[in-house]
Motif scaffolding. Structure first.
Motif, PDB file in Angstrom:
ATOM      1  N   MET A 113       0.557  -1.054   0.435  1.00 10.44           N
ATOM      2  CA  MET A 113       0.280  -0.203   0.021  1.00 10.44           C
ATOM      3  C   MET A 113       1.096   0.998   0.095  1.00 10.44           C
ATOM      4  SD  MET A 113      -3.858   1.051   0.542  1.00 10.44           S
ATOM      5  CE  MET A 113      -4.882   1.094   1.879  1.00 10.44           C
ATOM      6  N   ALA A 114       1.930   1.345   1.104  1.00  9.57           N
ATOM      7  CA  ALA A 114       2.625   2.055   0.103  1.00  9.57           C
ATOM      8  C   ALA A 114       3.629   2.611  -0.388  1.00  9.57           C
ATOM      9  CB  ALA A 114       3.806   2.059   1.782  1.00  9.57           C
ATOM     10  N   GLN A 115       3.819   1.403  -0.894  1.00  7.69           N
ATOM     11  CA  GLN A 115       4.579   1.821  -2.651  1.00  7.69           C
ATOM     12  C   GLN A 115       3.275   2.483  -3.901  1.00  7.69           C
ATOM     13  OE1 GLN A 115       7.585   0.499  -3.359  1.00  7.69           O
ATOM     14  NE2 GLN A 115       7.318   1.329  -5.635  1.00  7.69           N
ATOM     15  N   ALA A 116       2.300   1.943  -3.583  1.00 12.71           N
ATOM     16  CA  ALA A 116       1.484   2.417  -4.273  1.00 12.71           C
ATOM     17  C   ALA A 116       1.056   3.971  -4.512  1.00 12.71           C
ATOM     18  CB  ALA A 116       0.497   1.522  -4.681  1.00 12.71           C
ATOM     19  N   LEU A 117       1.013   4.712  -2.577  1.00 17.77           N
ATOM     20  CA  LEU A 117       0.208   5.523  -2.543  1.00 17.77           C
ATOM     21  C   LEU A 117       1.643   6.405  -2.198  1.00 17.77           C
ATOM     22  CD1 LEU A 117      -2.697   4.377  -0.287  1.00 17.77           C
ATOM     23  CD2 LEU A 117      -2.648   5.242  -2.766  1.00 17.77           C
ATOM     24  N   VAL A 118       2.583   6.072  -1.423  1.00 16.86           N
ATOM     25  CA  VAL A 118       3.692   7.084  -1.857  1.00 16.86           C
ATOM     26  C   VAL A 118       4.917   7.129  -2.658  1.00 16.86           C
ATOM     27  CG1 VAL A 118       4.988   8.110   0.028  1.00 16.86           C
ATOM     28  CG2 VAL A 118       2.105   7.580   0.601  1.00 16.86           C
ATOM     29  N   LEU A 119       5.268   6.315  -2.278  1.00 12.40           N
ATOM     30  CA  LEU A 119       6.861   5.866  -2.668  1.00 12.40           C
ATOM     31  C   LEU A 119       6.796   5.808  -4.219  1.00 12.40           C
ATOM     32  CD1 LEU A 119       8.083   2.578  -0.805  1.00 12.40           C
ATOM     33  CD2 LEU A 119       8.642   5.312  -0.553  1.00 12.40           C
ATOM     34  N   SER A 120       5.443   5.776  -5.234  1.00 13.70           N
ATOM     35  CA  SER A 120       5.806   5.593  -6.839  1.00 13.70           C
ATOM     36  C   SER A 120       5.252   7.159  -6.443  1.00 13.70           C
ATOM     37  CB  SER A 120       4.202   4.883  -7.153  1.00 13.70           C
ATOM     38  OG  SER A 120       3.089   5.006  -6.489  1.00 13.70           O
ATOM     39  N   LYS A 121       4.598   7.671  -5.910  1.00 15.03           N
ATOM     40  CA  LYS A 121       4.852   9.521  -6.709  1.00 15.03           C
ATOM     41  C   LYS A 121       6.139   9.523  -6.052  1.00 15.03           C
ATOM     42  CE  LYS A 121       0.504   8.118  -6.380  1.00 15.03           C
ATOM     43  NZ  LYS A 121       0.378   6.924  -6.743  1.00 15.03           N
ATOM     44  N   LEU A 122       6.676   9.918  -5.013  1.00 15.67           N
ATOM     45  CA  LEU A 122       8.341  10.147  -4.420  1.00 15.67           C
ATOM     46  C   LEU A 122      10.033   9.487  -5.471  1.00 15.67           C
ATOM     47  CD1 LEU A 122       9.480  11.677  -2.153  1.00 15.67           C
ATOM     48  CD2 LEU A 122       9.609   8.994  -1.354  1.00 15.67           C
ATOM     49  N   TYR A 123       9.218   8.843  -6.336  1.00 17.37           N
ATOM     50  CA  TYR A 123      10.305   8.035  -6.597  1.00 17.37           C
ATOM     51  C   TYR A 123       9.792   8.467  -8.893  1.00 17.37           C
ATOM     52  CZ  TYR A 123      11.616   5.589  -3.370  1.00 17.37           C
ATOM     53  OH  TYR A 123      12.381   5.009  -2.073  1.00 17.37           O
ATOM     54  N   TYR A 124       8.762   8.961  -9.505  1.00 19.12           N
ATOM     55  CA  TYR A 124       7.989   9.062 -10.033  1.00 19.12           C
ATOM     56  C   TYR A 124       9.321   9.998 -10.842  1.00 19.12           C
ATOM     57  CZ  TYR A 124       5.356  10.427 -13.943  1.00 19.12           C
ATOM     58  OH  TYR A 124       5.642  10.110 -15.185  1.00 19.12           O
ATOM     59  N   ASN A 125       9.710   9.885 -11.968  1.00  9.80           N
ATOM     60  CA  ASN A 125      10.377  11.236 -12.494  1.00  9.80           C
ATOM     61  C   ASN A 125      11.330  11.762 -11.518  1.00  9.80           C
ATOM     62  OD1 ASN A 125      10.530  11.908 -15.122  1.00  9.80           O
ATOM     63  ND2 ASN A 125       9.071  13.275 -15.343  1.00  9.80           N
ATOM     64  N   ASP A 126      12.218  11.058 -10.841  1.00  9.32           N
ATOM     65  CA  ASP A 126      13.245  11.627  -9.738  1.00  9.32           C
ATOM     66  C   ASP A 126      14.013  11.947 -10.670  1.00  9.32           C
ATOM     67  OD1 ASP A 126      14.154   8.893 -10.300  1.00  9.32           O
ATOM     68  OD2 ASP A 126      14.362   8.861  -7.783  1.00  9.32           O
ATOM     69  N   ILE A 127      14.573  11.691 -12.260  1.00  8.91           N
ATOM     70  CA  ILE A 127      15.878  11.760 -12.894  1.00  8.91           C
ATOM     71  C   ILE A 127      16.056  13.438 -12.916  1.00  8.91           C
ATOM     72  CG2 ILE A 127      17.029  11.722 -14.537  1.00  8.91           C
ATOM     73  CD1 ILE A 127      16.075   8.695 -14.771  1.00  8.91           C
ATOM     74  N   VAL A 128      14.563  13.762 -13.220  1.00  9.97           N
ATOM     75  CA  VAL A 128      14.222  15.270 -13.204  1.00  9.97           C
ATOM     76  C   VAL A 128      14.939  16.538 -12.269  1.00  9.97           C
ATOM     77  CG1 VAL A 128      12.445  17.152 -14.003  1.00  9.97           C
ATOM     78  CG2 VAL A 128      12.546  15.030 -14.916  1.00  9.97           C
ATOM     79  N   TYR A 129      14.586  15.916 -10.960  1.00  5.80           N
ATOM     80  CA  TYR A 129      15.010  16.303  -9.953  1.00  5.80           C
ATOM     81  C   TYR A 129      15.880  16.210  -9.083  1.00  5.80           C
ATOM     82  CZ  TYR A 129      12.446  13.378  -6.612  1.00  5.80           C
ATOM     83  OH  TYR A 129      11.435  12.249  -6.383  1.00  5.80           O
TER      84      TYR A 129
END
Length: 86
Positions: free
Chosen positions: A1-17
């Motif tokens: 649940m944490a992976q789907a709701l939080v961590l996926s948003k945290l890691y999504y496109n993290d290369i940009v920042y």
């Protein structure tokens, strides 16, 4: 649940920042630690707990994703066509 709701948003496109200032990276790290605290049901104060969950800290995850994208760009002959309709 944490992976789907939080961590996926945290890691999504993290290369940009990638060049994000340290004080903002610390805020992202706090989000990850808060998620780990939720998962474990107790306060997480160190990054050692993250390795027990088999999570990389935010900064290391960002570096991993950058290296992975670079590898794909170098070794995939169709990397420049990804996302284009053929």
């Amino acid at each position: 649940m944490a992976q789907a709701l939080v961590l996926s948003k945290l890691y999504y496109n993290d290369i940009v920042y990638h060049s994000l200032p340290d004080y903002l990276m610390k805020l992202l790290q706090r989000v990850q630690k808060a998620t780990a605290s939720f998962v474990l049901g107790r306060f997480v104060s160190s990054e050692d707990i993250l390795t027990k969950l088999k999570w990389l800290p935010v900064k290391e995850q960002r570096e991993w994703n950058l290296l992975e994208a670079t590898h794909k760009a170098l070794h995939n002959p169709y990397w420049h066509n990804i996302g284009q309709v053929i």
